[in-house]
Each structure stands twice: as C-alpha cells, then as structure tokens.
Design an enzyme around this catalytic site. Sequence first.
Site, short mmCIF file in Angstrom:
data_model
loop_
_atom_site.label_atom_id
_atom_site.label_comp_id
_atom_site.label_asym_id
_atom_site.label_seq_id
_atom_site.Cartn_x
_atom_site.Cartn_y
_atom_site.Cartn_z
N GLU A 97 0.73 -1.56 -0.44
CA GLU A 97 -0.16 0.11 -0.48
C GLU A 97 0.98 1.07 0.07
O GLU A 97 1.93 1.37 0.61
CB GLU A 97 -0.99 -0.66 1.53
CG GLU A 97 -1.62 0.85 1.54
CD GLU A 97 -2.79 0.72 2.58
OE1 GLU A 97 -3.60 -0.48 2.85
OE2 GLU A 97 -2.81 2.30 3.12
N CYS A 324 11.90 13.72 7.96
CA CYS A 324 10.91 12.59 7.40
C CYS A 324 11.02 12.25 6.57
O CYS A 324 11.78 11.98 5.38
CB CYS A 324 9.69 12.44 7.41
SG CYS A 324 8.24 12.02 7.17
#
Length: 349
Positions: A97, A324
Amino acid sequence: MSEAAAARTNLLGLEKPELEAFVGALGNKPFRARQLMSWLYKRAEGDFAAMTDLARDFRAQLNDVAEVRTPEIVSRHDSADGTRKWLLRADSAQAFEMLDCAFCSTAQQGFNRNLTTAEIVGQVWLANKELGFEPGGERRITNVVLMGMGEPLANFRNVVPAIRILLDDLGFDISRRRVTLSTSGLVPLMYKLAEEVNCALAVSLHAPDDALRNELVPINRKHPIAELLEACWHYIDEQNGRSVTFEYVMLDGVNDQIEHARALARMFKGRPAKLNLIPFNPFPGTSYRRSPMPVITGFRDELIQRGVLATIRRTRGDDIDAACGQLAGRVNDRTRIRLGEKLAGAMAS
Ligand code: SAH
C-alpha cells in the site's frame, strides 16, 4: 524464537481496560493492572523481576506469558543542534500500500507494513529511557507527533489505542494538546477519529486549490479540499479543540507564490486554523527544491497581514538526515529493491 516467546503479550500494546482483562485472565484482581502501569510508565521499568510490590507468583506468571519489548535500536544519530534520531528495527513482515505524496521521501520508498500499538508506544518508551528518565524525575517526553513515515489514519486500529496510552494519566499522561496526529486527509477516518480520541490534529494541505493539491497529495482526488476542511471544522467542534494546524511544504516555484498565500488567507480567515510553513527537505532523486528563505518569510508575512496565524517550522537535524524518511531512505536497501519491483509491476500493467 521459541513458541512460548512468540506467544508472549507485549504489555506496551495494551490500554488500561485491556491490561485489566489480561491480568484478570491470569486470575488476578484488576488493580494489579494499575500497579503494572505504574511500573511501566511512571518508573519506566521493563523487568518484571524488579516489580517488587507484585506477588512473586504473579511476577513468575508474567515472565511466562508477557513481555515489555521495544523496537530494537539499529543506530543513533546526534545532530549538532541537539536533535537525536534513532533508526529502529521492528520485524520484517510486509504488506502493500502507499500514499504517494510527490515530495515525500517515505512515499517513494513504498510501504512495508503498519506498526503495532506496542511498536508505537514502545518508541516513546524507548526514547524516554534513552533520554535518561529517572523514576520520580522530570518528564523527558512532553510532545509526541504522529507524522513520521506513513499515514497514521491508515493504521487507525493500532494508532488509536497508542494515543490513548500516551494520554492516559496512568500511562505517559501527556497533555491532549501535545499529542498531534498528522494526516494527509483521509476524511472518513477523520470523522471516526473525532469520536474515538481527543488529541491535536494536523493536516497536510500543501496547496490552496484542488488542481495543485491533486498533483502534490493524490488523496485529494478522492477527498477534495472543501470536504477536507469540513472534516477539520467538525473535529474541532467535537473535541472542543482550539485549532487545526495545516502543514504547507514550501516548494520553489510550485506552491510558494504570493497568489497562493492570498488564496490560503481567503480560505482560513476567521477559521480556527494555524498554518505551519515547512521548508522542503530535499532527498536524492527529487526534482523539487526548497523555496528560498526570503520567499518563505514573505509568504508568512502575507498570511499574517491577512489575519491568518502562520509560522515557519524550524528545520532540525539536517546534518544527520533527520527529516522525515531521510534516514531510512539512506539505509533501507530492502525497501528500495521492493520499490523497484513495484515500479516494474506498474509499468508492466
Ligand atoms: N501522512 C501524514 C504524516 C506524515 S508526513 C501526513 O501527510 O500528514 C508529516 C509532514 O511532513 C507532512 O506535512 C508532510 O507533508 C511533510 N513532509 C513530507 N515530506 C517532506 C519533505 N521532503 N520536506 C518537508 N516536509 C515533508
């Protein structure tokens, strides 16, 4: 791993009622759960043998069926600005996903699997200990943001209990305004979140209109801006919250023009909204560039002048790739290979 070890329950994944049920099933009174939580969270103790006010038999039982297990530290990185980042390893299960924001290094790495509740709580537990927490001492963790690699609302089932453990006064007891969940805008789950927990909300906006947001944040094609904003205002009403923070990554020549700031100001004037402008963190292979600092400050000033609260996020840990996804992107060859397969698959179909 032995069968017994595989079957052990990681207590860091249990909310208070679940822990009560767990100790109850072992034939103990529910108040034992409180005692356990106090050892786990107020004293940061993970060794049952050290939990001296629990009966010896109960401790032996716990040793057999339970564990306090955090993710494993692979490496530690300290920035000159005081930022510390750990690269952690969970196990190697996988799934399929991805969300695909165009400017996000994590999205380019594909998706392995969701974290469990225990792995989310375990990270905070680990950081607390690594930062030198002493029983009875000062709090080490005062703020938690769920906005690392991935999409927290896509892991609703595990994220909600983790937030409850962070907020529980018998758990980490962090203020509800200091636990922030960031989402790219999974609208139906934002309504569900409003019913289930009470924490601060951040939303990745990144564009003032649907045409541009469709490009930068593909989930927008499913849930456009107007729908997203409705869900935000609903959340604030339900939670008696103060405001929603809208994240806006500053991409040179893409979404950083003065017209964009004006459109945002029209969107947010009089609304319980804060805009957090994020200088883009580049990563290998991206064609986006960070807007120059004078453009970012000009953008902020335009918003403020038009009555919208806007701040610029301080970029930290640049020297250790702490932004991130950067660190994992550098070391995680395994996912890169998988992404290669995924791309090959997509081209074939
Ligand atoms: N999926 C969630 C949480 C992860 S992203 C969400 O979209 O909110 C956390 C924040 O970092 C988001 O606002 C995201 O848009 C921003 N971000 C992602 N990649 C970035 C980059 N390369 N530079 C700066 N900010 C980035």
